[in-house]
Design an enzyme around this catalytic site. Structure first.
Site, PDB file in Angstrom:
ATOM      1  N   ALA A  48       0.309   3.570   9.958  1.00 56.56           N
ATOM      2  CA  ALA A  48       0.503   2.190   9.528  1.00 56.56           C
ATOM      3  C   ALA A  48       0.326   1.207  10.689  1.00 56.56           C
ATOM      4  CB  ALA A  48       1.895   2.037   8.925  1.00 56.56           C
ATOM      5  N   GLY A  76       4.516  17.552   5.696  1.00 55.40           N
ATOM      6  CA  GLY A  76       5.187  18.809   5.368  1.00 55.40           C
ATOM      7  C   GLY A  76       6.546  18.913   6.044  1.00 55.40           C
ATOM      8  N   ASP A  96      -6.818   3.252   7.073  1.00 53.73           N
ATOM      9  CA  ASP A  96      -7.026   4.687   6.803  1.00 53.73           C
ATOM     10  C   ASP A  96      -8.429   5.031   6.307  1.00 53.73           C
ATOM     11  OD1 ASP A  96      -4.361   5.099   7.398  1.00 53.73           O
ATOM     12  OD2 ASP A  96      -3.855   6.045   5.481  1.00 53.73           O
ATOM     13  N   GLY A 103      -3.241  17.136   4.471  1.00 55.32           N
ATOM     14  CA  GLY A 103      -3.981  16.017   5.040  1.00 55.32           C
ATOM     15  C   GLY A 103      -4.305  14.975   3.985  1.00 55.32           C
ATOM     16  N   GLY A 156       0.947  23.380   4.485  1.00 52.54           N
ATOM     17  CA  GLY A 156       0.615  22.474   5.585  1.00 52.54           C
ATOM     18  C   GLY A 156       1.846  22.058   6.374  1.00 52.54           C
ATOM     19  N   HIS A 213      23.306   2.196  31.497  1.00 54.94           N
ATOM     20  CA  HIS A 213      24.136   3.394  31.400  1.00 54.94           C
ATOM     21  C   HIS A 213      25.345   3.114  30.513  1.00 54.94           C
ATOM     22  CE1 HIS A 213      26.180   7.057  32.595  1.00 54.94           C
ATOM     23  NE2 HIS A 213      27.267   6.340  32.759  1.00 54.94           N
ATOM     24  N   GLY A 221       0.786  -1.229   0.000  1.00 56.08           N
ATOM     25  CA  GLY A 221       0.000   0.000   0.000  1.00 56.08           C
ATOM     26  C   GLY A 221       0.817   1.278   0.000  1.00 56.08           C
TER      27      GLY A 221
HETATM   28  P1  FAD Z   1      -3.013   1.966   2.161  1.00 56.79           P
HETATM   29  O1  FAD Z   1      -1.641   1.717   2.614  1.00 56.79           O
HETATM   30  O2  FAD Z   1      -3.319   3.248   1.477  1.00 56.79           O
HETATM   31  O3  FAD Z   1      -3.423   0.739   1.262  1.00 56.79           O
HETATM   32  C1  FAD Z   1      -4.608   0.640   0.555  1.00 56.79           C
HETATM   33  C2  FAD Z   1      -4.340  -0.138  -0.712  1.00 56.79           C
HETATM   34  O4  FAD Z   1      -5.587  -0.450  -1.316  1.00 56.79           O
HETATM   35  C3  FAD Z   1      -3.550   0.628  -1.765  1.00 56.79           C
HETATM   36  O5  FAD Z   1      -2.391  -0.088  -2.122  1.00 56.79           O
HETATM   37  C4  FAD Z   1      -4.502   0.751  -2.943  1.00 56.79           C
HETATM   38  O6  FAD Z   1      -3.862   0.611  -4.188  1.00 56.79           O
HETATM   39  C5  FAD Z   1      -5.450  -0.407  -2.710  1.00 56.79           C
HETATM   40  N1  FAD Z   1      -6.788  -0.223  -3.287  1.00 56.79           N
HETATM   41  C6  FAD Z   1      -7.610   0.848  -3.142  1.00 56.79           C
HETATM   42  N2  FAD Z   1      -8.778   0.628  -3.778  1.00 56.79           N
HETATM   43  C7  FAD Z   1      -8.687  -0.604  -4.315  1.00 56.79           C
HETATM   44  C8  FAD Z   1      -9.568  -1.404  -5.088  1.00 56.79           C
HETATM   45  N3  FAD Z   1     -10.800  -0.976  -5.410  1.00 56.79           N
HETATM   46  N4  FAD Z   1      -9.146  -2.616  -5.495  1.00 56.79           N
HETATM   47  C9  FAD Z   1      -7.917  -3.080  -5.170  1.00 56.79           C
HETATM   48  N5  FAD Z   1      -7.042  -2.366  -4.448  1.00 56.79           N
HETATM   49  C10 FAD Z   1      -7.425  -1.157  -4.020  1.00 56.79           C
HETATM   50  N6  FAD Z   1       2.385   5.919   8.872  1.00 56.79           N
HETATM   51  C11 FAD Z   1       3.170   5.523   9.892  1.00 56.79           C
HETATM   52  O7  FAD Z   1       2.691   4.859  10.811  1.00 56.79           O
HETATM   53  N7  FAD Z   1       4.502   5.833   9.935  1.00 56.79           N
HETATM   54  C12 FAD Z   1       5.084   6.565   8.958  1.00 56.79           C
HETATM   55  O8  FAD Z   1       6.289   6.823   9.020  1.00 56.79           O
HETATM   56  C13 FAD Z   1       4.285   7.009   7.879  1.00 56.79           C
HETATM   57  N8  FAD Z   1       4.836   7.731   6.884  1.00 56.79           N
HETATM   58  C14 FAD Z   1       4.045   8.131   5.840  1.00 56.79           C
HETATM   59  C15 FAD Z   1       4.626   8.916   4.854  1.00 56.79           C
HETATM   60  C16 FAD Z   1       3.873   9.356   3.792  1.00 56.79           C
HETATM   61  C17 FAD Z   1       4.521  10.185   2.717  1.00 56.79           C
HETATM   62  C18 FAD Z   1       2.497   8.996   3.707  1.00 56.79           C
HETATM   63  C19 FAD Z   1       1.658   9.440   2.547  1.00 56.79           C
HETATM   64  C20 FAD Z   1       1.912   8.229   4.691  1.00 56.79           C
HETATM   65  C21 FAD Z   1       2.684   7.794   5.775  1.00 56.79           C
HETATM   66  N9  FAD Z   1       2.129   7.033   6.811  1.00 56.79           N
HETATM   67  C22 FAD Z   1       2.912   6.654   7.862  1.00 56.79           C
HETATM   68  C23 FAD Z   1       0.713   6.613   6.808  1.00 56.79           C
HETATM   69  C24 FAD Z   1       0.568   5.170   6.303  1.00 56.79           C
HETATM   70  O9  FAD Z   1       1.131   5.082   5.021  1.00 56.79           O
HETATM   71  C25 FAD Z   1      -0.895   4.759   6.271  1.00 56.79           C
HETATM   72  O10 FAD Z   1      -1.488   4.973   7.525  1.00 56.79           O
HETATM   73  C26 FAD Z   1      -1.046   3.297   5.902  1.00 56.79           C
HETATM   74  O11 FAD Z   1      -0.485   3.046   4.643  1.00 56.79           O
HETATM   75  C27 FAD Z   1      -2.525   2.882   5.916  1.00 56.79           C
HETATM   76  O12 FAD Z   1      -2.676   1.561   5.500  1.00 56.79           O
HETATM   77  P2  FAD Z   1      -3.998   1.069   4.770  1.00 56.79           P
HETATM   78  O13 FAD Z   1      -3.778  -0.367   4.471  1.00 56.79           O
HETATM   79  O14 FAD Z   1      -5.182   1.477   5.519  1.00 56.79           O
HETATM   80  O15 FAD Z   1      -4.062   1.889   3.397  1.00 56.79           O
HETATM   81  P1  NAI Z   2      -1.737  16.595   8.638  1.00 55.41           P
HETATM   82  O1  NAI Z   2      -3.166  16.539   8.914  1.00 55.41           O
HETATM   83  O2  NAI Z   2      -0.773  15.971   9.563  1.00 55.41           O
HETATM   84  O3  NAI Z   2      -1.278  18.111   8.479  1.00 55.41           O
HETATM   85  C1  NAI Z   2      -1.873  19.004   7.575  1.00 55.41           C
HETATM   86  C2  NAI Z   2      -1.623  20.427   8.041  1.00 55.41           C
HETATM   87  O4  NAI Z   2      -2.005  21.323   6.999  1.00 55.41           O
HETATM   88  C3  NAI Z   2      -2.427  20.823   9.276  1.00 55.41           C
HETATM   89  O5  NAI Z   2      -1.542  21.259  10.279  1.00 55.41           O
HETATM   90  C4  NAI Z   2      -3.367  21.911   8.759  1.00 55.41           C
HETATM   91  O6  NAI Z   2      -3.630  22.900   9.735  1.00 55.41           O
HETATM   92  C5  NAI Z   2      -2.614  22.470   7.569  1.00 55.41           C
HETATM   93  N1  NAI Z   2      -3.441  23.116   6.533  1.00 55.41           N
HETATM   94  C6  NAI Z   2      -4.579  22.649   5.973  1.00 55.41           C
HETATM   95  N2  NAI Z   2      -5.047  23.512   5.053  1.00 55.41           N
HETATM   96  C7  NAI Z   2      -4.188  24.570   5.013  1.00 55.41           C
HETATM   97  C8  NAI Z   2      -4.131  25.795   4.255  1.00 55.41           C
HETATM   98  N3  NAI Z   2      -5.037  26.102   3.332  1.00 55.41           N
HETATM   99  N4  NAI Z   2      -3.110  26.639   4.480  1.00 55.41           N
HETATM  100  C9  NAI Z   2      -2.170  26.334   5.414  1.00 55.41           C
HETATM  101  N5  NAI Z   2      -2.176  25.190   6.140  1.00 55.41           N
HETATM  102  C10 NAI Z   2      -3.165  24.323   5.949  1.00 55.41           C
HETATM  103  O7  NAI Z   2      -1.575  15.986   7.153  1.00 55.41           O
HETATM  104  P2  NAI Z   2      -0.316  15.547   6.308  1.00 55.41           P
HETATM  105  O8  NAI Z   2       0.929  16.168   6.805  1.00 55.41           O
HETATM  106  O9  NAI Z   2      -0.714  15.772   4.899  1.00 55.41           O
HETATM  107  O10 NAI Z   2      -0.219  14.003   6.593  1.00 55.41           O
HETATM  108  C11 NAI Z   2      -1.322  13.143   6.388  1.00 55.41           C
HETATM  109  C12 NAI Z   2      -1.264  11.973   7.304  1.00 55.41           C
HETATM  110  O11 NAI Z   2      -0.301  11.028   6.881  1.00 55.41           O
HETATM  111  C13 NAI Z   2      -0.833  12.310   8.728  1.00 55.41           C
HETATM  112  O12 NAI Z   2      -1.879  12.835   9.481  1.00 55.41           O
HETATM  113  C14 NAI Z   2      -0.392  10.987   9.232  1.00 55.41           C
HETATM  114  O13 NAI Z   2      -1.530  10.276   9.669  1.00 55.41           O
HETATM  115  C15 NAI Z   2       0.190  10.315   7.998  1.00 55.41           C
HETATM  116  N6  NAI Z   2       1.663  10.383   8.037  1.00 55.41           N
HETATM  117  C16 NAI Z   2       2.330   9.864   9.095  1.00 55.41           C
HETATM  118  C17 NAI Z   2       3.698   9.934   9.183  1.00 55.41           C
HETATM  119  C18 NAI Z   2       4.390   9.381  10.373  1.00 55.41           C
HETATM  120  O14 NAI Z   2       3.765   8.676  11.143  1.00 55.41           O
HETATM  121  N7  NAI Z   2       5.684   9.654  10.563  1.00 55.41           N
HETATM  122  C19 NAI Z   2       4.498  10.530   8.119  1.00 55.41           C
HETATM  123  C20 NAI Z   2       3.698  11.081   7.066  1.00 55.41           C
HETATM  124  C21 NAI Z   2       2.346  10.969   7.034  1.00 55.41           C
END
Ligand code: FAD
Ligand code: NAI
Length: 471
Positions: free
Chosen positions: A326, A189, A318, A277, A184, A450, A43
């Protein structure tokens, strides 16, 4: 092959929620199939999220350290050059190794992997538009929806993943932009902004709220990390709302306004990262064919056993309630299968850690100070700075603190907030303590090796019910 036979469980989506549920179901002896349209498993997290971003964060940190932080350590380095293509290749190697690993685990646990897009035909049938061409359909007693989320677009800006990017473009840029504006100041970000700032871009983060890191981050910790990131070269505009963007020219123009109205400004950037977001993803799933609806935020509505109003259709990850993380998706994958096979399952939503993988890292679990104040909870706070920790001092990496919040009367831990080296690993101990209902004194009376950074954790706990020794 799958057309004739009815499955015990079909999972739509092979992300963390879906693939974990599939393996768990396979282990329990269920006849299970997982449908994934991406062509690879894992995913968002493995393909374009957690894993590639952490590869870039790790290697860009190394580059930044070698450029700016070696001389006083007694290491003289010669010509340091960035090879962005190789940096990206290293990222791809980690990603492909891990996604193939899941395919192996599917085979090992007897999970059928169907490569294609799934859509409901009726309450027990999913049609699959196969990647390799053609169609098939699967019948199942139970169906899990685990279709994940996608980046929320910014109205008026066209995402081309080159000039106007989401995190997917941000992990794949082919050159370092001169100027990057990040819309954001949430986790994406700050993580992706950090990567490109370290690699040489001039990064400005525009955030609507008065603090970076999102509302879950403790306000005191948020201020600290903002100072540290500013020192590293990132610029921040807080309490500022992006109103509109214009991507018709060579550069992108971003119009901002003070959140409370008033001051307007236009920012110019080579690359704009939209990180406002993520939203649940259900398009093309055929929900209308089974009468399932989403709420005002696009989430599928479920009960405490992950069931929709059609009880044999469950939803995890999600695409439903809760933090988009994740490890949360993974817990739900396990619990939903346990509800199916055993009739019970459990996820403690009060003890899910958050980690931001900047340098230093920020990590927390439980409630923060502003939440406790708002809820009128009487609490005590204790903290310990890494500048007084022996290991941090020997590592010349002393920025940050550990902060405990515990109940004023019972001393039970309510939240732990860390900004500092290795915070992401250290938060596991806090999560365990919270899960077991520990008091800050329980932690402080536990021996910690330590010299380790974890002694800062112990001493912060000590400072909560008594006084720290080394500060
Ligand atoms: P997804 O991982 O989005 O998986 C859903 C899958 O379903 C996708 O592969 C999609 O192709 C498939 N799908 C959708 N519709 C269909 C369909 N109709 N038929 C077949 N397949 C389909 N979380 C953390 O905990 N730690 C992190 O460090 C972290 N870093 C992140 C960094 C970034 C840049 C982003 C964008 C997210 C990050 N996250 C992180 C969030 C994390 O990626 C998600 O919370 C997690 O992937 C959610 O898992 P999921 O299985 O619900 O959905
Ligand atoms: P986010 O919800 O964490 O942050 C979005 C930010 O954008 C907020 O602070 C909001 O106030 C701001 N914002 C919204 N509209 C705006 C506007 N018009 N102008 C200025 N600011 C604005 O969302 P983000 O960073 O996109 O990440 C999405 C999700 O992905 C996270 O909430 C997290 O669940 C997941 N993620 C987790 C990671 C991790 O666990 N290390 C790493 C990356 C993503």
């Amino acid at each position: 092959a799958s057309e004739a036979e009815e499955k015990d469980l079909v999972i739509i989506g092979g992300g963390v929620a879906g693939y974990v549920a599939a393996i768990k179901a396979g282990q329990a002896g269920l006849k299970v199939a997982c449908i994934e349209k991406r062509g690879t498993l894992g995913g968002t997290c493995l393909n374009v999220g957690c894993i590639p971003s952490k590869s870039l964060l790790n290697n860009s940190h190394l580059y930044h350290t070698i450029l700016h932080d070696t001389k006083h350590r007694g290491i003289d380095v010669g010509d340091v050059k960035l090879n962005l293509a190789t940096l990206m290749k290293a990222k791809e190697t980690s990603v492909s190794g891990l996604t193939k690993g899941i395919e192996f685990l599917f085979k090992k646990n007897g999970v059928e992997y169907i490569k294609g897009t799934g859509a409901f035909v009726d309450e027990h049938t999913v049609a699959v538009n196969l990647i390799e061409g053609g169609e098939t359909s699967v019948k199942a007693k139970n169906i899990f929806i685990a279709t994940g989320s996608e980046a929320t677009p910014f109205p008026g800006l066209t995402i081309d993943e080159k000039k106007v990017i989401t995190s997917t473009g941000a992990i794949a840029l082919q050159q370092v932009p001169k100027k990057m504006v990040v819309i954001g100041g949430g986790i994406i970000g700050l993580e992706m902004g950090s990567v490109w700032s370290r690699l040489g871009a001039e990064v400005t983060v525009v955030e609507y709220l008065g603090q970076i890191g999102g509302p879950g981050m403790d306000a005191e910790i948020s201020k600290m990390i903002q100072k540290m990131l500013t020192k590293q070269g990132m610029k921040f505009k807080l309490n500022t709302k992006v109103m509109s963007g214009d991507d018709s020219g060579e550069t992108v123009k971003i119009s901002t306004e003070a959140a409370k109205g008033g001051k307007e400004e236009t920012l110019d950037a080579d690359v704009v990262l939209v990180a406002i977001g993520r939203r649940p993803y259900t398009s093309g799933l055929g929900l209308e064919n089974i009468g399932l609806e989403t709420d005002d935020k696009g989430r599928l509505v479920i009960d405490q056993e992950y069931r929709t109003k059609i009880p044999h259709i469950r939803v995890i990850g999600d695409v439903t309630f809760g933090p988009m993380l994740a490890h949360k998706a993974e817990e739900e994958g396990v619990a939903a299968v346990e509800f199916l096979t055993k009739g019970y399952g459990h996820v403690n939503y009060g003890a899910i850690p958050s980690v931001m993988y900047t340098h230093p890292e920020v990590a927390w679990v439980g409630q923060n100070e502003q939440e406790l104040k708002a809820a009128g909870v009487k609490y005590k706070a204790g903290s310990f700075p890494f500048s007084a920790n022996s290991r941090a001092k020997t590592n010349l990496d002393t920025e940050g603190i550990v902060k405990f919040l515990s109940d004023a009367e019972t001393d039970r831990i309510l939240g732990v907030h860390i900004v500092g080296p290795n915070a992401g690993e250290m938060i596991a101990e806090a999560t365990l303590a919270l899960e077991y209902g520990a008091s800050s004194e329980d932690v402080a009376r536990t021996s910690h090796a330590h010299p380790t950074l974890s002694e800062a954790f112990k001493e912060a706990a000590m400072a909560t019910y008594d006084k720290a020794i080394h500060y």
